[in-house]
Design an enzyme around this catalytic site. Structure first.
Site, short mmCIF file in Angstrom:
data_model
loop_
_atom_site.label_atom_id
_atom_site.label_comp_id
_atom_site.label_asym_id
_atom_site.label_seq_id
_atom_site.Cartn_x
_atom_site.Cartn_y
_atom_site.Cartn_z
N SER A 1 0.80 -1.22 0.00
CA SER A 1 0.00 0.00 0.00
C SER A 1 0.84 1.28 0.00
O SER A 1 1.60 1.53 -0.92
CB SER A 1 -0.94 -0.07 1.19
OG SER A 1 -1.80 1.02 1.22
N ASP B 1 -1.70 1.39 -3.64
CA ASP B 1 -2.47 0.30 -4.25
C ASP B 1 -3.90 0.73 -4.59
O ASP B 1 -4.77 -0.10 -4.85
CB ASP B 1 -2.46 -0.96 -3.37
CG ASP B 1 -3.09 -0.74 -2.02
OD1 ASP B 1 -3.16 0.42 -1.58
OD2 ASP B 1 -3.52 -1.73 -1.39
N GLU C 1 -12.65 5.60 6.60
CA GLU C 1 -11.64 6.07 7.53
C GLU C 1 -11.25 7.47 7.07
O GLU C 1 -11.29 7.76 5.86
CB GLU C 1 -10.42 5.14 7.51
CG GLU C 1 -10.74 3.78 8.08
CD GLU C 1 -9.48 2.92 8.26
OE1 GLU C 1 -9.21 2.53 9.40
OE2 GLU C 1 -8.78 2.65 7.27
N ALA C 2 -10.84 8.32 8.01
CA ALA C 2 -10.46 9.68 7.65
C ALA C 2 -9.34 9.66 6.60
O ALA C 2 -9.26 10.54 5.75
CB ALA C 2 -10.01 10.44 8.89
N ASN C 3 -8.52 8.59 6.61
CA ASN C 3 -7.40 8.49 5.66
C ASN C 3 -7.85 8.25 4.21
O ASN C 3 -7.01 8.15 3.32
CB ASN C 3 -6.42 7.40 6.11
CG ASN C 3 -7.05 6.01 6.13
OD1 ASN C 3 -7.97 5.71 5.38
ND2 ASN C 3 -6.55 5.15 7.00
N SER D 1 0.23 1.52 16.66
CA SER D 1 0.00 1.26 15.24
C SER D 1 -0.08 -0.24 14.99
O SER D 1 0.58 -1.03 15.66
CB SER D 1 1.15 1.86 14.43
OG SER D 1 1.21 1.24 13.17
N GLY D 2 -0.88 -0.62 14.00
CA GLY D 2 -0.95 -2.02 13.61
C GLY D 2 -0.02 -2.32 12.45
O GLY D 2 0.12 -3.47 12.05
N THR D 3 0.60 -1.29 11.89
CA THR D 3 1.42 -1.51 10.69
C THR D 3 2.87 -1.04 10.84
O THR D 3 3.69 -1.34 10.00
CB THR D 3 0.83 -0.77 9.47
OG1 THR D 3 0.83 0.63 9.76
CG2 THR D 3 -0.58 -1.22 9.16
C1 16G Z 1 -4.01 -0.53 7.33
C2 16G Z 1 -5.50 -0.68 7.20
C3 16G Z 1 -6.17 0.67 7.28
C4 16G Z 1 -5.77 1.38 8.55
C5 16G Z 1 -4.28 1.41 8.70
C6 16G Z 1 -3.92 1.88 10.08
C7 16G Z 1 -6.67 -2.33 5.88
C8 16G Z 1 -6.85 -2.90 4.52
N1 16G Z 1 -5.84 -1.30 5.94
O1 16G Z 1 -3.49 0.19 6.26
O2 16G Z 1 -7.54 0.47 7.28
O3 16G Z 1 -6.25 2.69 8.58
O4 16G Z 1 -3.74 0.12 8.54
O5 16G Z 1 -2.56 1.81 10.25
O6 16G Z 1 -7.23 -2.78 6.85
P1 16G Z 1 -1.92 1.95 11.68
O7 16G Z 1 -2.47 0.84 12.55
O8 16G Z 1 -0.47 1.88 11.43
O9 16G Z 1 -2.34 3.30 12.20
MG MG Z 2 -3.82 1.03 0.40
#
Ligand code: 16G
Ligand code: MG
Length: 529
Positions: free
Chosen positions: A65, A275, A367-369, A495-497
């Site tokens: 992404s 993406d 989502e706001a994003n 954060s989840g990412t």
């Molecule tokens: C991912 C999520 C998105 C969320 C973002 C938050 C999917 C497909 N994408 O990109 O929805 O806003 O994570 O990221 O679920 P963060 O946990 O790093 O703030």
């Molecule tokens: Mg994306």
């Protein structure tokens, strides 16, 4: 050769170096591309098991992404276009982290715990973004699918939402549309042209494609709508790097225009992410100030048109909006207070919003994003379709417009191209400029910060991530800081990412929002020691 022998043999080629542990998170696996070969191979295997279990085609998308170009990622798409069922995430994690010796045992464990019939047919659809690493990683996934002797269809370059779309079309046997790229463009563009042709050309739109896969795809779509909308693609990947200084995430967080784009008063500009499942609009106002129209504003626009059209058509259905804690306070107040639309709040992550949106007849989630879409209960869609033959005059035209919007929307998942056409069609019917849209409500100034901490897992949230239960005592201190600010609101979540903790703050002025964010950041640091 027995299939498990094939798996063993190929797993030597795609071996796990066991250098780090990886977790299937909010958006699948994401990490540095050069650490992911074995993960892709194993997700190829897992997608086959899932397909056998469900008796349906499963999607496998290669993308990270909005992450930098050196990262990559993989996520699986369930039969109805939804994210992989949550109960399978730990299975994915276990399989990805198994040592080479454990691999077949873990695979067999999943087969027996999930009662999978290994003689069942399986089919996997794959798509990938434009990252330099995507081709080779996609091939590793293909090897996994082939090892288990399943049917593999590689669509090559696709946006994430296009892959979701293909999966749904295939599993509904064409009822949702044709499982081809041309079928996708045709469905969306015909619906758009139908609405817009009655209202005249909507003019020019400049789209920053983040130097990603959205660029070649949008160029295809642009040809089919060109008589009603002039789309200019910038950051199309021919010069700049993916997501570098551009894209929806950059624009949203930096609150400024991407590189490579010239703004002008009232000029309509938009950004996709890498993406193409996120969309953000922006422009300059008469005072030459940057104005952003984010996912919250897109949701308000879409929810309002659905509500108006249903009312005019005399169809009783409930429209609701789903947001996360990141939604601007003004948007929530506007939806509830002015549009009289119910609003729910969920945790961050598409799957949570998508799931909650099913509570409404017509659920608009964003989502706001900039990630979001509209989903309709099958009964609600049926009710609208049935009324088409029963009403006349203005009502009839409202119903046919509603049906065109339904065709234009990708109900599987947020889709930048589809959402963009929906926005453009609404602006055209309302005869609104981007400034008219921007003034639907005025956002509270806000700020987002990332904080590096030693261990983000100590941050535990409740109440749709709006409050912390751990570290103990931090929430009380945040509450007390927030109470000093006018219209103050702030929350903290891991954060989840990324390996960071995120801070969000809003208040009556930008200075106050910045001040509040800074104060909360200091508290986070204090409690992480
Ligand atoms: C991912 C999520 C998105 C969320 C973002 C938050 C999917 C497909 N994408 O990109 O929805 O806003 O994570 O990221 O679920 P963060 O946990 O790093 O703030
Ligand atoms: Mg994306």
């Amino acid at each position: 050769m027995e299939v498990y022998d094939k798996v063993r043999k190929l797993s030597e080629v795609h071996g796990n170096p066991c250098t780090s542990k990886i977790t299937y998170g909010t958006a699948g696996f994401r990490a540095k591309a050069d650490t992911l070969d074995h993960v892709f191979f194993r997700m190829g295997l897992l997608s086959v098991l899932r397909s056998k279990l469900k008796g349906a085609t499963i999607g496998l998308m290669t993308t990270a992404s909005h992450n930098p170009e050196c990262d990559n990622g993989v996520k699986l798409v369930d039969p109805m276009g939804e994210m992989l069922e949550e109960s399978w995430e730990p299975l994915a994690t276990k399989l990805a982290n198994a040592t080479n010796d454990e691999l077949v045992d873990v695979l067999q464990e999943i087969v027996s715990s999930q009662k999978i019939d290994m003689t069942a047919q399986a089919s996997v659809f794959a798509g990938k973004d434009t990252r330099p690493s995507s081709e080779a990683l996609g091939n590793a996934a293909r090897d996994g699918v082939m090892a288990l002797e399943a049917h593999f269809t590689d669509f090559g370059l696709l946006t994430t939402p296009q892959l979701h779309y293909m999966v749904v079309c295939k599993n509904t046997h064409g009822k949702y549309g044709e499982a081809t790229q041309s079928g996708y463009y045709k469905k969306l563009s015909e619906a758009f042209n139908k609405i817009v042709a009655e209202n005249g050309c909507t003019g020019d739109l400049i789209v920053d494609c983040a130097n990603g896969v959205g660029a070649p795809k949008l160029k295809e779509l642009a040809k089919l709508v060109s008589s009603n909308l002039k789309i200019h693609v910038v950051n199309d990947g021919t010069a700049g790097k993916l997501n570098e200084g551009c894209g929806a995430d950059f624009v949203k967080i930096q609150q400024r225009a991407p590189n490579g784009m010239e703004l002008g008063a009232n000029k309509r500009c938009a950004s996709y992410d890498g993406d193409a499942d996120r969309l953000i609009y922006f422009t300059l106002n008469e005072k030459e100030q940057f104005v952003m129209l984010d996912g919250d504003k897109i949701a308000a626009l879409i929810a309002s048109i659905f509500k108006d059209l249903l009312k005019e058509a005399g169809i009783e259905l409930e429209v609701g909006v789903v947001q996360t804690a990141y939604a601007n306070g003004s948007s929530t107040n506007y939806l509830r207070g002015t549009l009289l639309i119910p609003v729910s709040c969920t945790k961050t992550g598409v799957k949570h919003l998508h799931h909650r949106a099913k509570d409404f007849d017509i659920g608009v989630y964003f989502e706001a994003n900039g990630h979001g879409t509209v989903i309709l209960k099958p009964e609600a869609e049926e009710k609208i379709r049935e009324s088409a033959g029963k009403v006349e005059g203005v009502k009839q035209s409202c119903v046919s417009t509603l049906l065109a919007y339904i065709d234009m929307i990708n109900q599987c998942v947020g889709d930048a191209m589809s959402d963009m056409l929906v926005v453009e069609a609404i602006l055209s019917t309302k005869k609104w400029s981007i400034q008219d849209w921007a003034t639907m409500y005025t956002e509270l100034p806000n700020r987002q910060l990332k904080v590096k901490v030693a261990d983000r897992s100590i941050f535990k949230t409740v109440n749709a991530e709006r409050q912390l239960t751990s570290p103990v005592g931090l929430q009380e201190e945040i509450d007390s800081v927030v109470s000093k600010y006018n219209n103050g609101r702030s929350f903290v979540r891991p954060s989840g990412t990324e390996d960071v903790v995120r801070v969000y703050a809003e208040s009556d002025t930008q200075e106050h929002a910045d001040g509040l964010a800074k104060e909360v950041e200091s508290l986070v640091k204090k409690f992480s020691k």
